[in-house]
Scaffold this active site. Structure first.
Site, PDB file in Angstrom:
ATOM      1  N   ASP A   1      -7.215  -4.214 -11.087  1.00 17.28           N
ATOM      2  CA  ASP A   1      -6.705  -2.847 -11.180  1.00 17.28           C
ATOM      3  C   ASP A   1      -6.062  -2.599 -12.548  1.00 17.28           C
ATOM      4  O   ASP A   1      -5.110  -3.280 -12.927  1.00 17.28           O
ATOM      5  CB  ASP A   1      -5.674  -2.674 -10.044  1.00 17.28           C
ATOM      6  CG  ASP A   1      -5.310  -1.236  -9.805  1.00 17.28           C
ATOM      7  OD1 ASP A   1      -5.675  -0.373 -10.623  1.00 17.28           O
ATOM      8  OD2 ASP A   1      -4.642  -0.974  -8.784  1.00 17.28           O
TER       9      ASP A   1
ATOM     10  N   GLY B   1     -12.387   5.328 -12.422  1.00 18.94           N
ATOM     11  CA  GLY B   1     -13.574   6.052 -12.870  1.00 18.94           C
ATOM     12  C   GLY B   1     -13.510   6.525 -14.308  1.00 18.94           C
ATOM     13  O   GLY B   1     -14.353   7.314 -14.750  1.00 18.94           O
TER      14      GLY B   1
ATOM     15  N   ASP C   1      -6.906   7.634  -6.673  1.00 20.01           N
ATOM     16  CA  ASP C   1      -6.682   7.126  -5.316  1.00 20.01           C
ATOM     17  C   ASP C   1      -6.950   8.168  -4.238  1.00 20.01           C
ATOM     18  O   ASP C   1      -6.559   9.319  -4.357  1.00 20.01           O
ATOM     19  CB  ASP C   1      -5.229   6.676  -5.161  1.00 20.01           C
ATOM     20  CG  ASP C   1      -4.951   5.426  -5.966  1.00 20.01           C
ATOM     21  OD1 ASP C   1      -5.767   5.079  -6.838  1.00 20.01           O
ATOM     22  OD2 ASP C   1      -3.902   4.805  -5.718  1.00 20.01           O
TER      23      ASP C   1
HETATM   24  C1  GLA Z   1      -3.983   1.680  -7.707  1.00 24.84           C
HETATM   25  C2  GLA Z   1      -5.277   1.512  -6.943  1.00 24.84           C
HETATM   26  C3  GLA Z   1      -4.976   1.462  -5.460  1.00 24.84           C
HETATM   27  C4  GLA Z   1      -4.015   0.332  -5.162  1.00 24.84           C
HETATM   28  C5  GLA Z   1      -2.757   0.553  -5.965  1.00 24.84           C
HETATM   29  C6  GLA Z   1      -1.775  -0.580  -5.880  1.00 24.84           C
HETATM   30  O1  GLA Z   1      -3.432   2.931  -7.495  1.00 24.84           O
HETATM   31  O2  GLA Z   1      -6.145   2.565  -7.245  1.00 24.84           O
HETATM   32  O3  GLA Z   1      -6.177   1.281  -4.738  1.00 24.84           O
HETATM   33  O4  GLA Z   1      -4.600  -0.888  -5.468  1.00 24.84           O
HETATM   34  O5  GLA Z   1      -3.054   0.698  -7.353  1.00 24.84           O
HETATM   35  O6  GLA Z   1      -0.661  -0.247  -6.636  1.00 24.84           O
END
Ligand code: GLA
Length: 546
Positions: free
Chosen positions: A297, A338, A359
């Site tokens: 991430d 993305g 998200d």
């Molecule tokens: C990002 C990701 C989420 C999750 C959070 C954890 O926002 O997109 O899917 O993994 O981090 O903090």
């Protein structure tokens, strides 16, 4: 008798010197000095870094020169350090969820909010202060302020590696299926929660339906040991034992990290340990523990890399290469929301799947926006390399059953990874019927991947079609509007391979009602509920039709 003359003896001199030094230290501490770099570590939570400045008793945070203060860098602090007691107030939002977010509300929903966070602490020594952190709508959290180096707080930016294509690892020829902790729990979960989810994956029938990977998202680390090895926190004391347990259930297990120094930020506050500058070491650790899947991430990577396609690609390539070097088959899940059209280059970093948007949250407008935005990029999917519109929210309670059926139908038509994001231990029959509809899952997992296409769009009504193996089509009639709608399509719009003998009789099955629908006439029309879907599988009666 000789008059007594005071003669300092060496021992006395030493004692006096020590005493004076001690006094000096006390005075110095009284004048205090929080000036410098500090980490605020939440016990079993994340970390935020601050550069502080002290003048007299007043302590304030310093805006990092030339830095935007990204995730994990805390907010603006102001307060006092008096008589060994610290009182600081963060007046602007730290990056993190809104106070007490509804289950499933991701960070995205709260990015613009501010909140007041108060740190009250007692000085333990010049480099460490025990602190309780309180904030509107949140449980008090225990933690510590610890003095750190500038480099630890603000690592030096580095150039990305030279770009090259990472070989395909040969995994996930159909979209991966499993469960991920984030949507339901954020970072408030532990080893027992994950084991419970593995148990429920098997006992509920989810494993039989194809769900395989149990993925531990953000929240499991506490940092690194003296050798620089990444380690679990108090909630995850033995990551290898957890992997062994999940494997003993016949399942596979996933783990989470970031190309940045810290991960994003959960309810516990602050970011958890990321893999920056330890990519190969972490990959080897994950492999040694037996992990089968890595979600990687972006989070704080913007603090050490530039926000360019090259840097994004380079940061992901590093870990892609590291995973290959471990020799263990590890599914590689990219998560950078993305940006920079990741679907065009994600596979070149060794990626098996890549998030295509920000998200998801457990609301119709979020799911609808994300799901339908993925149609146009569906042709970038191919076996082993999948667009990821984010984890499922089915069963988390924020949408109606019709909306969840739309969610599941859309994700399957898209050939999206199916990562359940609900509590598998407490699923209603309705949730089970949605997540475990074998006919719908079969669309997602079709062995001859062909991308979904939009057959028609009229106002809020859309018809999506995906060719399936065995000369069949999946057709989804979606009503994105707020009241029921009549939606239809002409049978001839489905481009069947009819072979030498021309058009044959069709058969069609409604995959949610589990019943055949008539195929007589030129077209099919149904009344579709608001935010609902009718999903059909259409094939040629009596076989392949030629
Ligand atoms: C990002 C990701 C989420 C999750 C959070 C954890 O926002 O997109 O899917 O993994 O981090 O903090």
């Amino acid at each position: 008798m000789k008059p007594s003359v005071f003669r300092p003896r060496p021992a006395r001199i030493v004692c006096a010197a020590v005493f004076l030094l001690f006094l000096g230290a006390l005075v110095l501490w009284a004048q205090a000095d929080m000036t410098g770099y500090w980490a605020f570590r939440v016990t079993d939570g994340g970390v935020n870094f601050f550069q502080l400045q002290q003048t007299g008793d007043a302590v304030t945070s310093v805006a990092p020169a030339g830095r935007g203060g990204g995730p994990g860098r805390g907010g603006t602090l102001a307060g006092t350090l008096q008589n060994g007691k610290l009182h600081l107030v963060a007046t602007s939002a730290m990056r993190g969820p809104a106070p007490a977010p509804a289950a499933g509300a991701g960070r995205g929903a709260a990015a613009a909010q501010t909140r007041e966070t108060v740190y009250d602490g007692v000085v333990e020594n010049a480099n460490r202060i025990a602190v309780t952190m309180t904030g509107t709508g949140r449980e008090p959290l225990k933690g510590t302020f610890e003095r750190v180096t500038r480099e630890e707080a603000y690592p030096t930016r580095i150039p990305p590696p030279d770009l090259q294509d990472v070989p395909d690892n040969g995994l996930v020829r159909t979209p991966p299926m499993g469960w991920n902790s984030w949507n339901k729990f954020q970072d408030v979960f532990d080893d027992a929660t994950v084991r419970g989810m593995a148990d429920a994956m098997v006992s509920s029938g989810m494993a039989k339906a194809g769900y395989t990977y149990i993925v531990v998202d953000e929240g499991w680390t506490s940092g690194r040991d003296a050798n620089g090895n990444i380690v679990g926190n108090g909630k995850f004391p033995n990551m290898k034992a957890l992997a062994d347990y999940v494997h003993s259930k016949g399942l596979k297990i996933g783990i989470y990290s970031s190309p940045g120094p810290q991960s994003c930020s959960g309810k516990m506050g602050g970011g958890y340990q990321g893999s920056f500058a330890h990519e190969l070491q972490d990959a080897l650790t994950f492999a040694e523990w037996g992990y089968d899947y890595l979600k990687y991430d972006w989070c704080s990577a913007g603090n050490v890399y530039s926000n360019t396609t090259e840097d994004n690609r380079g940061a992901y390539q590093k870990m892609g290469e590291a995973l290959l070097k471990t020799g263990r088959p590890i599914v590689y899940s990219l998560c950078q929301y993305g940006s920079h059209d990741v679907w065009k280059w994600g596979a070149k970093t060794g990626g098996n799947l890549w998030r295509t948007t920000g998200d998801i949250s457990d609301r119709w407008d979020s799911m609808e926006r994300i799901g339908f935005a993925n149609i146009d990029i569906a042709p970038y999917n191919r076996p082993g390399h999948w667009n990821d519109p984010d984890m499922l929210e089915v069963g988390n309670g924020g949408m109606t059953a019709d909306e969840y059926r739309t969610h599941m139908s859309l994700w399957c038509l898209l050939a999206a990874p199916l990562m359940a994001g609900n509590d598998l231990r407490t699923m209603t029959d309705e949730t089970k019927s949605i997540l475990m509809n074998a006919d719908v899952i079969a669309i997602d997992q079709d062995r001859d991947f062909k991308p979904v296409e939009r057959l028609s769009q009229e106002g809020k009504s859309e018809v999506l079609v995906r060719p399936l193996s065995g000369n069949a089509f999946a057709v989804g009639l979606f009503n994105r509007g707020d009241s029921p709608a009549q939606i239809g399509f002409r049978w001839e719009a489905l481009k069947f391979d009819t072979g030498l003998y021309g058009f044959r009789r069709l058969q069609a099955q409604d995959l949610w009602k589990h019943e055949a629908v008539p195929t007589t006439g030129d077209s099919f029309t149904a009344t579709v509920p608001r935010h609902g879907v009718v999903l059909l599988r259409v094939s040629i009666a009596g076989g392949r039709g030629f």
